[in-house]
Design a protein around this motif. Structure first.
Motif: not given
Length: 434
Positions: A9-19, A331-334
Motif C-alpha cells: 500500500a505504501l509503495r502504491s501511495l508513493r507512486l501516485s503522490r498527487a492523487l 487510482k485502483f482501476m489504473r
C-alpha cells in the motif's frame, strides 16, 4: 501478511503522490469540519453530573396569581422564599439545596491587591455533596452553620490562588463586601458545564468563587444578581425578598431511587394542593420534577444552530467521501494490470481486496492526522468568538479517538466499491491487454 499489505500500500501511495494527497486532503477537510462541530456539540450537551444526573431533580411549582393564566404556560424554574424554605425544611429528600446567585467584591489583606468582584453563590450545606463538588482543603459548612447563619465561606481554587497563593487558607478570613467570613473549605478547580443548577446566570457561565450560607448572605446583605420573576402588587425590593411575590431561588433535591422519586412527587403534589386550599396559590395545582438532563432538554440549553452546524458539517464530509470514492476508483482501476498479474500468479480475490482496503485504511489514518490539525485550527477559531460557551471548545481524549475511528471507518467504507470493482477484473483479459 498484514505487514506485506502495508508495504504494498505504501509503495502504491508513493507512486501516485498527487492523487494520494488529494484523497488525504478530502478526508482531512471533511473529518476536520465534522470533528470541530461535533466537539462543540459534545461539550455543550455534556452531562454536568456524570453518573448522578438521573438522581438529582428540580421541584417546580406555580405560585403565580391568575393574571395572564394560560394552562399551557411552563412552570417557573425558581421558587419563592416561602416555598423554598417549606420544601427544604420538610427534609423529604436525601439531600436538598436552596440557592441563588450573587456577585460580591472581595478585599485582600495585601494592600497591593485592589478589590475585585467575583461571582458568588448563596446556598445551603447539601450543595457540595449533592453536586459532587471537589475540595482541595477543608470541607463545606454544616447544617448548624446554615441554621445559625454563621459567618463562614467556601472559596474557589482561583480565588485561593489569588488571595493566598494556593496555600491552605482554611481558618483564614476572606473579606466579602465588607463582611468577614471564616474560610471552612477551598474547592479544587470545578465548573459545571452546562451551569445547570442556575441557568439564570447563563447556560455556560463561569463557576462561582465564593460560596456563603444562604441565611448568612441575607443577613449580611450580600449582593444578589440572580433571576427574578414577580407578580401582583407586593414590592420586589431586596430588603423584602423573603415575603415578596417573586420566584428567585433555585431548589434541587437528590433522590436515591424510583420509589423515592414517586414518594417525593406525591409529597410535592400534596404541597401544591395544600397551598391552593390555603389561598396562597391562585392557579390550579401543577408540579413537575425533571431530573438534570430532562431539565436541560426542556430549557433547550444547547443552541439549535449548533446541531444544524453538525448536520451541515457531516453533509460536507459525505461530499468529501464521495469525491474520495471517485479518486480511489480511478487510482485502483489504473492498477488493473498489476492486479491482473497478481491474480494470474495465484493471489486470491480476498487477498487483493484486503490489500486495497489496507491502502484505504492508510489514507484514513493520514486523513485523520491531518484532520486533527484542521479540527484544532477550527476549535481555536471557535474559542476566539465571544461568549462563555465558545471558551469550552477543546478536543478531549474521547473526541480524539472518535476522530481516528471515524476517519478510518469512513475511508474503509469509501474504499469498498473501488476495491470490489478492481477485484472483479478478469486476469486473463488484463494480461492479454498488456
Amino acid at each position: 501478511m498484514f505487514g506485506y499489505y502495508v508495504e504494498l500500500a505504501l509503495r502504491s501511495l508513493r507512486l501516485s503522490r498527487a492523487l494520494t494527497a488529494l484523497m488525504i486532503l478530502a478526508v482531512a477537510l471533511g473529518i476536520g469540519a465534522s470533528m470541530t462541530t461535533l466537539t462543540v456539540l459534545h461539550v455543550l450537551s455534556g452531562d454536568p453530573l456524570p453518573g448522578k444526573s438521573s438522581k438529582v431533580f428540580m421541584p417546580r411549582l406555580d405560585p403565580r396569581d391568575k393574571e395572564g393564566y394560560d394552562p399551557t404556560d411552563e412552570l417557573p424554574v425558581q421558587v419563592t422564599w416561602a416555598d423554598g424554605m417549606n420544601l427544604l425544611h420538610a427534609h423529604r429528600a436525601r439531600r436538598q439545596a436552596l440557592m441563588t446567585a450573587g456577585a460580591t467584591p472581595v478585599q485582600s489583606d495585601d494592600a497591593a491587591i485592589d478589590p475585585f468582584i467575583v461571582p458568588a453563590r448563596y446556598t445551603t450545606t447539601d450543595f457540595f455533596p449533592m453536586f459532587d463538588v471537589p475540595f482541595r482543603f477543608g470541607q463545606g459548612w454544616s447544617a448548624a452553620d446554615d441554621a445559625s447563619r454563621a459567618r463562614v465561606a467556601v472559596i474557589g481554587a482561583d480565588l485561593n490562588d489569588r488571595l493566598f497563593h494556593g496555600e491552605n487558607s482554611v481558618g483564614r478570613i476572606v473579606h466579602a463586601d465588607g463582611v468577614d467570613l471564616r474560610i471552612v473549605g477551598v474547592l479544587a478547580p470545578w465548573r459545571a458545564v452546562p451551569h445547570f443548577y442556575d441557568l439564570n446566570t447563563g447556560n455556560y457561565s463561569v463557576g462561582e468563587e465564593v460560596f456563603v450560607p444562604l441565611g448568612t448572605a441575607r443577613d449580611a446583605k450580600l449582593k444578589r444578581n440572580g433571576g427574578l420573576e414577580c407578580w401582583g402588587n407586593k414590592s420586589s425590593d431586596e430588603e423584602g425578598m423573603e415575603t415578596a411575590n417573586c420566584v428567585w431561588l433555585q431548589l434541587w433535591v437528590e433522590l436515591d431511587d424510583a420509589a423515592a422519586v414517586v414518594s417525593y412527587r406525591a409529597f410535592l403534589d400534596g404541597y401544591a394542593r395544600d397551598q391552593v386550599a390555603l389561598g396562597r396559590f391562585e392557579r390550579p395545582a401543577r408540579t413537575a420534577l425533571p431530573d438534570v438532563m430532562r431539565f436541560l432538554d426542556e430549557q433547550r440549553v444547547v443552541p439549535s444552530d449548533v446541531r444544524l452546524q453538525v448536520w451541515l458539517a457531516f453533509g460536507f464530509f459525505l461530499v468529501c467521501l464521495v469525491n474520495t470514492v471517485g479518486l480511489m476508483l480511478a487510482k485502483f482501476m489504473r492498477r488493473a494490470g498489476e492486479v491482473g498479474v497478481r491474480r494470474a500468479l495465484g493471489a486470491s480475490r480476498r487477498s487483493v481486496f484486503a490489500q486495497l482496503l489496507t491502502e484505504a485504511a492508510i489514507i484514513g489514518v493520514a486523513g485523520g492526522i491531518v484532520g486533527l490539525g484542521v479540527a484544532f485550527l477550527g476549535l481555536a477559531i471557535v474559542r476566539m468568538q465571544p461568549g462563555a460557551a465558545s471558551q469550552l471548545a477543546h478536543l478531549d481524549l474521547a473526541m480524539l479517538l472518535v476522530t481516528f475511528l471515524v476517519s478510518i471507518a469512513a475511508t474503509l467504507a469509501a474504499g469498498l466499491i473501488p476495491a470490489w470493482r478492481t477485484c472483479r477484473i478478469a486476469p486473463a483479459l488484463q494480461i492479454k491487454s498488456q
